[in-house]
Write an enzyme that holds these catalytic residues in place. Structure first.
Site, PDB file in Angstrom:
ATOM      1  N   CYS A   2       0.846  -1.249   0.166  1.00  0.00           N
ATOM      2  CA  CYS A   2      -0.019  -0.086   0.047  1.00  0.00           C
ATOM      3  C   CYS A   2       0.892   1.228   0.111  1.00  0.00           C
ATOM      4  CB  CYS A   2      -1.087   0.061   1.308  1.00  0.00           C
ATOM      5  SG  CYS A   2      -2.065  -1.175   1.122  1.00  0.00           S
ATOM      6  N   ARG A  33       4.424  -0.236  -4.524  1.00  0.00           N
ATOM      7  CA  ARG A  33       4.192  -0.642  -3.072  1.00  0.00           C
ATOM      8  C   ARG A  33       2.777  -1.464  -3.244  1.00  0.00           C
ATOM      9  NH1 ARG A  33       6.780   2.051   0.960  1.00  0.00           N
ATOM     10  NH2 ARG A  33       5.178   1.123   2.349  1.00  0.00           N
ATOM     11  N   TRP A  81      -2.310  -2.952  -1.614  1.00  0.00           N
ATOM     12  CA  TRP A  81      -2.135  -4.305  -1.856  1.00  0.00           C
ATOM     13  C   TRP A  81      -3.139  -4.951  -0.912  1.00  0.00           C
ATOM     14  CZ3 TRP A  81      -0.085  -8.422   1.319  1.00  0.00           C
ATOM     15  CH2 TRP A  81       0.481  -9.242   0.594  1.00  0.00           C
ATOM     16  N   ASN A 107      -2.753   2.194   5.519  1.00  0.00           N
ATOM     17  CA  ASN A 107      -1.688   0.974   5.206  1.00  0.00           C
ATOM     18  C   ASN A 107      -1.390   0.121   6.576  1.00  0.00           C
ATOM     19  OD1 ASN A 107       0.541  -0.451   4.133  1.00  0.00           O
ATOM     20  ND2 ASN A 107       2.025   1.220   4.429  1.00  0.00           N
ATOM     21  N   GLY A 108      -1.524  -1.005   6.105  1.00  0.00           N
ATOM     22  CA  GLY A 108      -1.037  -1.807   7.524  1.00  0.00           C
ATOM     23  C   GLY A 108      -2.338  -2.840   7.632  1.00  0.00           C
ATOM     24  N   GLU A 492      19.087 -16.634  -5.860  1.00  0.00           N
ATOM     25  CA  GLU A 492      18.711 -15.564  -6.345  1.00  0.00           C
ATOM     26  C   GLU A 492      18.227 -15.644  -7.806  1.00  0.00           C
ATOM     27  OE1 GLU A 492      17.600 -12.827  -4.920  1.00  0.00           O
ATOM     28  OE2 GLU A 492      18.064 -11.261  -6.609  1.00  0.00           O
ATOM     29  N   LYS A 496      14.300 -14.722  -8.997  1.00  0.00           N
ATOM     30  CA  LYS A 496      14.036 -13.521  -9.969  1.00  0.00           C
ATOM     31  C   LYS A 496      13.107 -14.177 -10.941  1.00  0.00           C
ATOM     32  CE  LYS A 496      14.936 -10.596  -8.244  1.00  0.00           C
ATOM     33  NZ  LYS A 496      15.767 -10.388  -7.229  1.00  0.00           N
ATOM     34  N   GLU A 499       9.583 -14.846  -9.702  1.00  0.00           N
ATOM     35  CA  GLU A 499       8.796 -13.566  -9.391  1.00  0.00           C
ATOM     36  C   GLU A 499       8.607 -12.808 -10.437  1.00  0.00           C
ATOM     37  OE1 GLU A 499      12.134 -10.958  -7.128  1.00  0.00           O
ATOM     38  OE2 GLU A 499      10.187 -10.757  -6.423  1.00  0.00           O
ATOM     39  N   HIS A 515      21.955 -36.070  -4.174  1.00  0.00           N
ATOM     40  CA  HIS A 515      20.979 -36.193  -3.024  1.00  0.00           C
ATOM     41  C   HIS A 515      19.632 -36.055  -3.662  1.00  0.00           C
ATOM     42  CE1 HIS A 515      24.820 -36.697  -0.853  1.00  0.00           C
ATOM     43  NE2 HIS A 515      25.124 -35.569  -1.052  1.00  0.00           N
ATOM     44  N   LYS A 618       6.354  -4.285  -3.199  1.00  0.00           N
ATOM     45  CA  LYS A 618       7.589  -3.939  -3.138  1.00  0.00           C
ATOM     46  C   LYS A 618       7.917  -4.238  -1.595  1.00  0.00           C
ATOM     47  CE  LYS A 618      11.620  -2.368  -4.187  1.00  0.00           C
ATOM     48  NZ  LYS A 618      12.610  -3.640  -4.868  1.00  0.00           N
TER      49      LYS A 618
HETATM   50  C1  F6R Z   1      12.566  -9.837  -4.369  1.00  0.00           C
HETATM   51  C2  F6R Z   1      12.652  -9.109  -3.458  1.00  0.00           C
HETATM   52  C3  F6R Z   1      12.080  -9.499  -2.043  1.00  0.00           C
HETATM   53  C4  F6R Z   1      12.751  -8.552  -1.231  1.00  0.00           C
HETATM   54  C5  F6R Z   1      12.306  -9.102   0.528  1.00  0.00           C
HETATM   55  C6  F6R Z   1      12.946  -7.915   1.460  1.00  0.00           C
HETATM   56  O1  F6R Z   1      13.301  -9.520  -5.586  1.00  0.00           O
HETATM   57  O2  F6R Z   1      12.547  -7.819  -3.912  1.00  0.00           O
HETATM   58  O3  F6R Z   1      12.306 -10.845  -1.858  1.00  0.00           O
HETATM   59  O4  F6R Z   1      13.999  -8.765  -1.002  1.00  0.00           O
HETATM   60  O5  F6R Z   1      10.798  -8.897   0.629  1.00  0.00           O
HETATM   61  O6  F6R Z   1      12.546  -6.845   1.204  1.00  0.00           O
HETATM   62  P1  F6R Z   1      13.688  -5.557   1.894  1.00  0.00           P
HETATM   63  O7  F6R Z   1      15.136  -5.793   1.431  1.00  0.00           O
HETATM   64  O8  F6R Z   1      12.785  -4.238   1.609  1.00  0.00           O
HETATM   65  O9  F6R Z   1      13.522  -5.788   3.364  1.00  0.00           O
END
Ligand code: F6R
Length: 623
Positions: A2, A33, A81, A107-108, A492, A496, A499, A515, A618
């Site tokens: 949000c 967000r 969100w 937000n929350g 990682e 990527k 997501e 294994h 985000k």
């Molecule tokens: C993946 C991604 C998330 C964040 C995670 C932590 O691309 O962006 O996995 O890394 O939500 O977010 P922060 O770093 O803001 O605590």
């Protein structure tokens, strides 16, 4: 999770009656967000008008074009969100109650919303949405009209005292055309200070086009902004103050700058992100200076365990950092997902150093882990990218990553900057505790200093990786293998792809292959292998080359990410992506980059919104 924005100007000023434009611009910038639904409310001549719509801010704009809103000097907006209730028009914010006199965005998560809803229903109130926000708004209306006797600030203070959970609330009331009142608990809110106008935003991007002056609001505080002033109190009404700061980046940093997506731009920002994170921390002789670590050196010397807490990509950065910190400092180092750490009764005491990594500084899971660690007596160092966010305020000391604003939901440049900053911390501790001679530290710092240029070289060869992304876009699944620091890089790379390209992907420690995971390999299965430097320690390199052979022998399409000059991989890799030579611990800063480019290319080829993948937001400000 949000985005919230508020604006108040005054008639006769430059942005006279453009509240709607300012709020919509803020929402567009905060859309990363959350983007399930969006809404705005403006106040003109004692009347609140609002529009809200399921979908992205663009759908809201279409709705406003269809049914225009009046000119106004005051407005609030929200991009959502969804938590309580699906992404429908009815559940979108603002929630307008009290016969259209009061509008609230939030937000929350309000944890006691069921009890409050029951209490208000018993008094005869009815609800049109499934949200906790409408309950909070209704409670605010009830308090405004009764206990607070028409004082909006007082009503918000009293309402905030009744709410449990995490919330930022912005409220406007039709009889108060000169103010927005906001409350914040465990959810972000920043004040933007203009001239003859003021702003509120979940973060500074909500008003970056208009001012570079901001004020950080503390937890459990209420702020009333007018066009010329702001007043902060605690929830009980006692006076309080915020923390002013200057925003160091400008609106251009939050633009795509000619790239197709923010993610693409942010991948290209990475040399600068690493360079800026190093800047000011190496003195003229290449020696390390970390002035911001205001923790007693004696305490840092007594640390007998480090626990890195973080989520998602930041946790993978932590996993990379662990190899370096243990190697350099000889301190046992664990890396744990913040939400697991928080609820498993971890052994933490005053000799434990907790390092919390977070791009946003608002990830609730990470904040809860930090609070838990501090309660047990641990010192906490935050590595964070967002000035004015909650994490640095709650930590004992902070090291900022200077990656600039990261707008794409998928983290890229923050990851590289987090690794860089964690390495600086590791070297600082090693230096302080006498684990390394200063010329050893200087040598490693010199390698770090060379990384931005090497990252640029990887980016300069992106076309090969983009082509591969297009060619493999229709795969059902992609696997990633790595050993040592290559293992978190593999994780990682898989994250990527999941997501943003909605493609099944898994990362494995290459040694684990036999294994179990090798059973997944069949004809045509793409497998990325992060190949360690042949000049590195032990026999890691030859073991990984054997792993490439093993999967290739079972029909996999093998893609090796290998150093320039490493010819041993050629015979077994269908494709080789070259990265410049670098010491093993520096390699993640290079080998991650093609994986980001690959994911971006696959998502683009599939026609997906690279910056705003489905179901995600985000900044994850709920547990
Ligand atoms: C993946 C991604 C998330 C964040 C995670 C932590 O691309 O962006 O996995 O890394 O939500 O977010 P922060 O770093 O803001 O605590």
């Amino acid at each position: 999770m949000c985005g919230i924005v508020g604006y108040i100007g005054q008639a006769g000023e430059s942005r006279d009656y453009f509240a709607l434009n300012v709020v919509l611009e803020g929402l567009r910038r905060l859309e990363y967000r959350g983007y399930d639904s969006a809404g705005v409310a403006v106040l003109t001549d004692g009347e609140i008008s609002f529009r809200k719509k399921a979908g992205k801010v663009a759908s809201l704009e279409q709705e406003i074009e269809r049914a225009p809103l009046p000119d106004a000097i005051l407005g609030i907006g929200h991009t959502r969100w969804a938590t309580h209730g699906g992404p429908t028009d009815a559940n979108a914010h603002p929630h307008v109650v009290d016969n259209g006199r009061l509008a609230v965005v939030h937000n929350g998560i309000i944890e006691n919303f069921s009890e409050l809803r029951a209490e208000l229903s018993a008094k005869g109130y009815t609800f049109v949405s499934e949200t906790d926000t409408e309950v909070a708004a209704t409670l605010l209306g009830e308090i405004y009209n009764n206990e607070a006797e028409g004082d909006l600030t007082r009503a918000v203070q009293l309402t905030a005292q009744r709410l449990e959970g995490a919330f930022t609330i912005l409220a406007i009331q039709a009889d108060h055309g000169d103010r927005i009142v906001a409350a914040r608990r465990n959810s972000p809110l920043v004040i933007g200070v203009g001239e003859g106008e003021n702003f509120l935003g979940s973060d500074v991007s909500g008003f970056i086009d208009y001012t570079r002056k901001a004020v950080e609001l503390g937890n459990d505080q209420v702020v009333t902004i007018t066009a010329t002033d702001y007043t902060i109190t605690n929830f009980d009404g006692t006076p309080a103050s915020g923390k002013p700061f200057d925003i160091e980046w400008d609106a251009a940093a939050a633009e795509k700058g000619g790239f197709d997506s923010f993610m693409d731009k942010e991948i290209h920002d990475q040399p600068a992100a690493v360079r800026d994170t190093l800047m000011g921390r190496l003195d003229e002789d290449g020696k390390l200076v970390l002035d911001e670590l205001h923790i007693d050196e004696a305490i840092l010397r007594s640390v007998d365990k480090i626990i890195v807490v973080a989520c998602g990509t930041a946790a993978y950065a932590g996993q990379v950092a662990r190899y370096a910190i243990e190697h350099w400092c000889r301190i046992p180092t664990e890396v744990e997902l913040a939400h697991e750490f928080r609820y498993r009764d971890p052994i933490v005491n005053e000799k434990t150093l907790v390092v919390a990594l977070s791009q946003s500084g608002e990830t609730m899971d990470t904040l809860m882990a930090v609070r838990h660690a501090r309660e047990q007596g641990a010192k906490v160092i935050a590595i964070c990218n967002t000035v004015g966010s909650t994490l640095p305020r709650e930590a004992d000391a902070s090291i900022y990553t200077y990656a600039g604003p990261e707008i794409a939901v998928a983290s890229t440049k923050a990851f590289l900057a987090q690794i860089t900053a964690s390495y600086l911390l590791g070297l600082y501790l090693a230096q302080l505790r006498g684990n390394m001679f200063s010329d050893e530290v200087t040598g490693i710092l010199e390698s770090l200093r060379q990384m931005p240029e090497k990252i640029q070289t990887v980016i300069d060869h992106e076309d090969q990786v983009k082509k591969l992304g297009q060619d493999l876009a229709n795969s059902d699944s992609v696997l990633f293998l790595g050993r040592h620091v290559g293992f978190p890089v593999a994780l990682e790379g898989a994250l990527k792809l999941k997501e943003i390209a909605y493609l099944h992907a898994e990362g494995f420690a290459a040694g684990e292959l036999k294994h179990g995971p090798i059973a997944l390999i069949e004809d045509g299965q793409p497998v990325f292998v992060i190949v360690p430097s042949p000049r590195g320690r032990d026999s890691l390199h030859s073991k990984v080359v054997s792993n490439i052979q093993e999967v290739r022998a079972r029909g996999a399409i093998t893609i090796a990410i290998a150093e320039e000059g490493d010819e041993a991989v050629n015979a077994y890799a269908n494709f080789v992506i070259r990265i410049p030579q670098a010491p093993t611990l520096m390699q993640p800063l290079l080998s991650t980059v093609p994986l980001q480019i690959f994911a971006c290319a696959v998502a683009t080829a599939k026609g997906y919104d690279v910056d705003q993948p489905r179901n995600l937001a985000k900044s994850v400000t709920v547990e």
